[in-house]
Design an enzyme around this catalytic site. Structure first.
Site, PDB file in Angstrom:
ATOM      1  N   LYS A  11       0.787  -1.106  -0.007  1.00  8.45           N
ATOM      2  CA  LYS A  11      -0.071   0.003  -0.067  1.00  8.45           C
ATOM      3  C   LYS A  11       0.866   0.980  -0.047  1.00  8.45           C
ATOM      4  O   LYS A  11       2.284   1.248   0.331  1.00  8.45           O
ATOM      5  CB  LYS A  11      -0.925   0.113   1.197  1.00  8.45           C
ATOM      6  CG  LYS A  11      -1.950  -1.347   1.105  1.00  8.45           C
ATOM      7  CD  LYS A  11      -3.001  -1.180   2.145  1.00  8.45           C
ATOM      8  CE  LYS A  11      -4.129  -2.196   2.395  1.00  8.45           C
ATOM      9  NZ  LYS A  11      -5.015  -2.164   3.352  1.00  8.45           N
ATOM     10  N   TYR A  51     -12.398  -1.836  -3.607  1.00  4.63           N
ATOM     11  CA  TYR A  51     -12.974  -1.785  -2.293  1.00  4.63           C
ATOM     12  C   TYR A  51     -14.591  -1.604  -2.087  1.00  4.63           C
ATOM     13  O   TYR A  51     -15.316  -1.574  -1.155  1.00  4.63           O
ATOM     14  CB  TYR A  51     -12.485  -0.765  -1.376  1.00  4.63           C
ATOM     15  CG  TYR A  51     -11.092  -1.140  -0.931  1.00  4.63           C
ATOM     16  CD1 TYR A  51     -10.810  -2.315   0.048  1.00  4.63           C
ATOM     17  CD2 TYR A  51      -9.949  -0.500  -1.158  1.00  4.63           C
ATOM     18  CE1 TYR A  51      -9.458  -2.774   0.294  1.00  4.63           C
ATOM     19  CE2 TYR A  51      -8.466  -0.806  -0.959  1.00  4.63           C
ATOM     20  CZ  TYR A  51      -8.335  -2.056  -0.116  1.00  4.63           C
ATOM     21  OH  TYR A  51      -7.070  -2.480   0.417  1.00  4.63           O
ATOM     22  N   ASN A 114      -2.074   0.268   6.583  1.00 11.18           N
ATOM     23  CA  ASN A 114      -1.548  -0.884   7.138  1.00 11.18           C
ATOM     24  C   ASN A 114      -0.538  -1.664   6.119  1.00 11.18           C
ATOM     25  O   ASN A 114      -0.526  -3.208   6.246  1.00 11.18           O
ATOM     26  CB  ASN A 114      -2.734  -1.700   7.881  1.00 11.18           C
ATOM     27  CG  ASN A 114      -3.774  -2.217   6.658  1.00 11.18           C
ATOM     28  OD1 ASN A 114      -3.577  -1.980   5.829  1.00 11.18           O
ATOM     29  ND2 ASN A 114      -4.692  -3.019   7.241  1.00 11.18           N
ATOM     30  N   HIS A 117      -2.162  -5.234   1.542  1.00 14.58           N
ATOM     31  CA  HIS A 117      -3.526  -6.183   1.353  1.00 14.58           C
ATOM     32  C   HIS A 117      -2.993  -7.309   1.203  1.00 14.58           C
ATOM     33  O   HIS A 117      -2.242  -7.909   0.594  1.00 14.58           O
ATOM     34  CB  HIS A 117      -4.179  -5.749   0.128  1.00 14.58           C
ATOM     35  CG  HIS A 117      -5.260  -6.210  -0.488  1.00 14.58           C
ATOM     36  ND1 HIS A 117      -6.504  -6.187   0.046  1.00 14.58           N
ATOM     37  CD2 HIS A 117      -5.446  -7.265  -1.349  1.00 14.58           C
ATOM     38  CE1 HIS A 117      -7.402  -7.019  -0.265  1.00 14.58           C
ATOM     39  NE2 HIS A 117      -6.726  -7.505  -1.289  1.00 14.58           N
ATOM     40  N   GLU A 128      -9.485 -10.004  -7.658  1.00 13.64           N
ATOM     41  CA  GLU A 128      -8.414  -8.814  -7.313  1.00 13.64           C
ATOM     42  C   GLU A 128      -7.116  -9.181  -8.217  1.00 13.64           C
ATOM     43  O   GLU A 128      -6.668  -7.870  -8.661  1.00 13.64           O
ATOM     44  CB  GLU A 128      -8.154  -8.962  -5.842  1.00 13.64           C
ATOM     45  CG  GLU A 128      -9.185  -8.581  -5.181  1.00 13.64           C
ATOM     46  CD  GLU A 128      -9.024  -8.910  -3.688  1.00 13.64           C
ATOM     47  OE1 GLU A 128      -9.953  -8.672  -2.572  1.00 13.64           O
ATOM     48  OE2 GLU A 128      -7.917  -9.350  -3.146  1.00 13.64           O
TER      49      GLU A 128
END
Ligand code: UDP
Ligand code: MG
Length: 139
Positions: A11, A51, A114, A117, A128
């Protein structure tokens, strides 16, 4: 039938902080083979599409903003039991709850930023992966 593939993306916070290399090293040392990898950036609209499952959640708008704030490194990975083993390698969504030695424990800044993913099912791993690597063949 399980595919033994999972999907991940490093990320924006972790890419920005220069942790891509360390994270990829951990992934390979944990026994995952990199099937596909690139560096790219999402628009807020594309982040929202990725998302979409979370669109009713209170964190959705901030998440889309954050996920489009800088480059990301999406990857398709392969390993026996890939989805579950990868979720174990990255640790809990909230780094405060992540086990020692997990990628999120080491690199995540917050529950939102965070670091990484990981797909939550074989079905989502395929969806995805195709979201980022539409024309990939078998490597
Ligand atoms: N997220 C957030 N606030 C929350 C929960 C999740 O900002 O309270 C963000 C976080 O970046 C997380 C992503 O939304 O990784 C997707 O949430 P999910 O519950 O699917 O967590 P994951 O599967 O990534 O562990
Ligand atoms: Mg999830």
């Amino acid at each position: 039938m399980p595919t033994n593939r999972t999907f991940t993306m490093i990320k924006p916070d972790a890419v920005q902080d220069g942790h891509s290399g360390a994270i990829i090293k951990m992934i390979e040392e944990a026994g995952f083979r990199i099937v596909a990898l690139k560096k790219t950036q999402l628009t807020p609209e594309r982040a929202g599409e990725f998302y979409a499952v979370h669109k009713e959640r209170p964190f959705y708008n901030d998440l889309c903003k954050y996920m489009s704030s800088g480059p990301i490194v999406p990857m398709i990975l392969e390993k026996d039991n890939g989805v579950a083993d990868f979720r174990a390698l990255i640790g809990a969504t909230n780094p405060a709850n992540a086990d020692e030695g997990t990628i999120r424990k080491l690199f995540a800044k917050s529950i939102e930023a965070n670091a990484i993913h990981g797909s939550d099912s074989d079905e989502n791993a395929e969806i995805e992966g195709n979201f980022f690597f539409a024309h990939i063949e078998q490597f």
